[in-house]
Structure formats: structure tokens, C-alpha cells
Enzyme design. Sequence first.
Site, short mmCIF file in Angstrom:
data_model
loop_
_atom_site.label_atom_id
_atom_site.label_comp_id
_atom_site.label_asym_id
_atom_site.label_seq_id
_atom_site.Cartn_x
_atom_site.Cartn_y
_atom_site.Cartn_z
N HIS A 302 -36.20 14.21 5.84
CA HIS A 302 -35.97 12.80 6.12
C HIS A 302 -37.08 11.99 5.46
O HIS A 302 -38.23 12.44 5.43
CB HIS A 302 -35.98 12.54 7.64
N ASP A 359 -28.16 14.77 11.24
CA ASP A 359 -26.88 15.31 10.75
C ASP A 359 -26.76 16.82 10.89
O ASP A 359 -25.69 17.37 10.68
CB ASP A 359 -26.69 14.93 9.27
#
Length: 469
Positions: A302, A359
Site C-alpha cells: 500500500h 483487498d
Amino acid sequence: MTKATLNYGGVETELDVAIGTEGEKGVDMGKFRARTGMVTLDEGYANTGSCKSAITYLDGERGILRYRGYPIEELAARSRFVEVAYLLTYGELPTPKQLDSFSGLLNSSSLIHEDMRHFFLAFPNYAHPMGLLTTMVASLATFYPVPDEMDEEVEGQVIANLVSQVRTIAAFSYKKFIGEPAVYPSHRLRFVENFLNMMFSSPVSNYQQDPDVVKAIDTFLILHADHEQNCSTSTVRMVGSSLANVYAVISSGIAALWGKRHGGANQEVISMLASILDSGDDGRRFIEEAKNKKVRLMGFGHRVYKTFDPRAMILKSLCHKLLSKPGMGNPMFDIALRLEEAALKDEYFLSRNLYPNVDFYSGLILKAAGIPYDMFTVLFAIGRTPGWLANWREMRHSENSRIARPRQIYVGPALRNYIPLDKRSPSQTNVGNARDQSTSGSGRFSSKRLVPMPPSETNTLGEQGSEFA
Ligand code: CMC
């Protein structure tokens, strides 16, 4: 300290430092070019604060996420999505009366103009529902014109329309593709139950609501509702800054979300897990390939989190709960757990701070809830709509709102003489060379890719992908 000093070529420039509620600091570069002739260069905006915002606080080093000051863990455990949508938009948790009236407004705004249903018929059967959602949300602008001057009531109605209608459009898209009649929203059902009913009931069968599934989808939506200045929210602010129509603004956010580096990653994770399972790999080979840069471990890494994404942790425990229910187990969950365990022991992932993101486990939840693969990113969009709208609203009411217009560092050719058409040769321009390559069929965009593709070619996931059609 509220000043920073930049020294370039012996000349010092003093700059203001903005300090946030939690002590984070940003050097205010607003007048930097006017004072020094220079711009800041920050490709991918990894180090740029694009606005001041009171909506979401994110500390990627410590794995903290709060909406309007409330920890995400507490909201996920104790609130419903509709309350969180209100909180994000208006800044406070609603009182029972406010919640009632907001829910009522969402209900009364949930239908889409009947004429819009004709649009669905015109899309090819294999169209990705994110393509439909982007288009249909933009077209709401033509059915629900927004006055230039919006008072609080009109603004509230526009917000309710979008939060509610994005969900209706999503469910109608699914029904179109399975060839069933659309099921209308019902004022008797709450937000998530309403969505599931529109998706899964039909004139010949009622959908049986499972409270665990409802809770899982509600939690999924809460966890996706906002995430500071991510790619799609920045897009919303960018497009909104031109004072574009709000439906077009949200449509632009949906388009940005679609990409597999962003919301599209939830589909990619399931695709990856399915292919690992099919290949008989226990995950170790895939990890090696990811380290050798042959593949990416989707759902990992991320831009902001340098530790666990708190949303991933909530979804992982939700996975344990939901997938242990009879009939909901999934061998892909075991692969996901093994991948996580292996990655978190591996120097490659540790040294780059690559941890599971939102996710990684979300697709498994959606799959267990019966949501078809191609709808995963659509569910993300339903969840993110209140966050986009909260940012749009905040920007609209901000005194500092200006059109977003970054600068660049130009690295193209310096001034050169114009070449008349009859004097140009391929060596003077590489554009012709590029076209020769693509028409030969070896280029990435060969002419074959420009014709409509039948469903089998668009389906990259075999059985998984065909679930939707
Ligand atoms: N698997 C393997 N290596 C990775 C991964 C990954 N998932 N992510 C990053 N890296 C490596 C990358 O190769 C690079 O290595 P090196 O330093 O040797 O060149 C390093 O880590 C830094 O990566 P980056 O691409 O410069 O990082 P970024 O901040 O630009 O990208 C990201 C962030 C999320 C796009 C990226 O981590 C990624 O592609 N992850 C997989 C896709 C994904 O799960 N996306 C969902 C993001 S969360 C939900 C959302 O916001 O929508």
C-alpha cells in the site's frame, strides 16, 4: 515550529508549515513558485498533501484509520453503513431521528428514472459492470439536473440520490446480465438487505436473507467508505474542482477505482488465488515469482500503510467467521492464509513493508456472500460513494477551493524548426514507427484488440469469471 526554510543556491526561502490535529506537518508550497520560480516535483503524489480535510485520519506507520475521529474498528463493530455514510458526510454520528430521516431519504431516492432502464439493454452482454456503472452514474446528470446554486436541501437530495442510486444501478446491471427482470428497491428493507434483494430475488423466488451475510456486506461497505486522498477520491476532488456536475464527478471516481492497482485489485486477488489453487502450488512458487518481479502479490502493499492495514485485519477475522459456516468454506482462504504467513516471514516483503491490504481478504467475503466475481469492484464503489461525496461536499464548502491544476517539469524537445510535410521522414518522427508496430499485430494494441471481444475472450478466470454471465 510553524516555519520551514529552504536553501537553494545560497538563497533562503521561508515557508509556512501547516500542522494537523494529530501533529502531522505539511510545508505549505502554495506561494513557492511565485517566490522562487521553482515548482515541487512529486511523481505519483507520494509526498504531496493536496488539501486540508476533516473527514478521515490515516496513519500508515501505525496502522490507524479513523472516520471523523472514530476508530474504524469501532465503527465496523457497532455501526451500520448508513450511519457511517451520514457521519462521513455531515461530520457527526446521527441521532435516532436524524438516522431515520436520512434512511427515509435514501429510500425515497432509490429508484432511477424508468427511462434509464432502456440504457441497460443497449450494452453488450459481456460488458464489465464497472463500465456500466461509470456510464449510468454520469447519465444521471441528464435525468436529475443539478441547479448551479445548491442550497442545503438540494445538496442533501443529490447526496441521497447518489448513495442510493449507485446501489440500484449496480443491482440492475447484474440482473441485465443474467437476463432476469430488474427487481425494484423496497422501502421495507434496510440498505444492505435491499441491495441483496435486488440482486438475488426474482419474480419466481424470494431471496432468504442471512443475517451473517448482511452483517458481512455492511462491514465491507463501512471499511471501504473512505480512505483519505486515494486515487479515486483525488480524482473526485480534481474533477469537482472545475465545478463539474456532481454526477460526472462521482462517475470519474468510479472510473479511477476500476483500475487493478486500486479497487480492481479485489478481483485480481481472487483471480490470483484461483490460479494458484488450479496449479497445485501451495503458494510458495507464487511468492518466489513475486520476489522475482514476474507477478505481483495482489492484495499486498500500500502506498500509505507501512504496517498492517487495519481493514485487512477486520476482514480476515470476518473471513474466519463467515467461511466457517456450512457451505461457505473455500480452499482459496487456506491459500490466502498461507501466502500471508509466508510473505510475513520473507525478507523481500518485510524490507518493503508489504502487508495485506483491504483487498486481500475482501473478495473471499464477497464470494462467500454469493456476489459474482465481476461485481466485486462495484461493491467497492457502492461503499466508497459516501466518502467521495463527503470530500466533494467538503471541497464545495471550503473557502480555499480552487481549480486543481498541478505543474510539471517539461522534458520534451527544446525549440526546433517546423518540418514541412513533404520533408518529413520516419527517422525524424517515431510516431510512424509506433503505428507500423501496432498494425503488424505484435504491438500491445494490435488491431485485433480494438474490435469487440466475445465473452470467452474477456473472461480471464475460467469458472470464476463465468459466474457473472
Ligand atoms: N507484490 C510484490 N512486490 C510488490 C508489491 C506486491 N504486491 N507491491 C509493491 N511491491 C514492490 C515493488 O516491486 C517495489 O519493489 P522495488 O523497491 O524492488 O522496486 C516496491 O515494492 C515498492 O512498490 P511500488 O509499486 O513503488 O509501491 P507503490 O506505493 O507505488 O504502489 C500499490 C502501491 C498498492 C499499487 C502496490 O503495492 C501494488 O501494486 N499492490 C498490488 C495491488 C493491490 O493490492 N492494490 C490495492 C491497493 S489497496 C486498495 C486501494 O487503495 O484501492
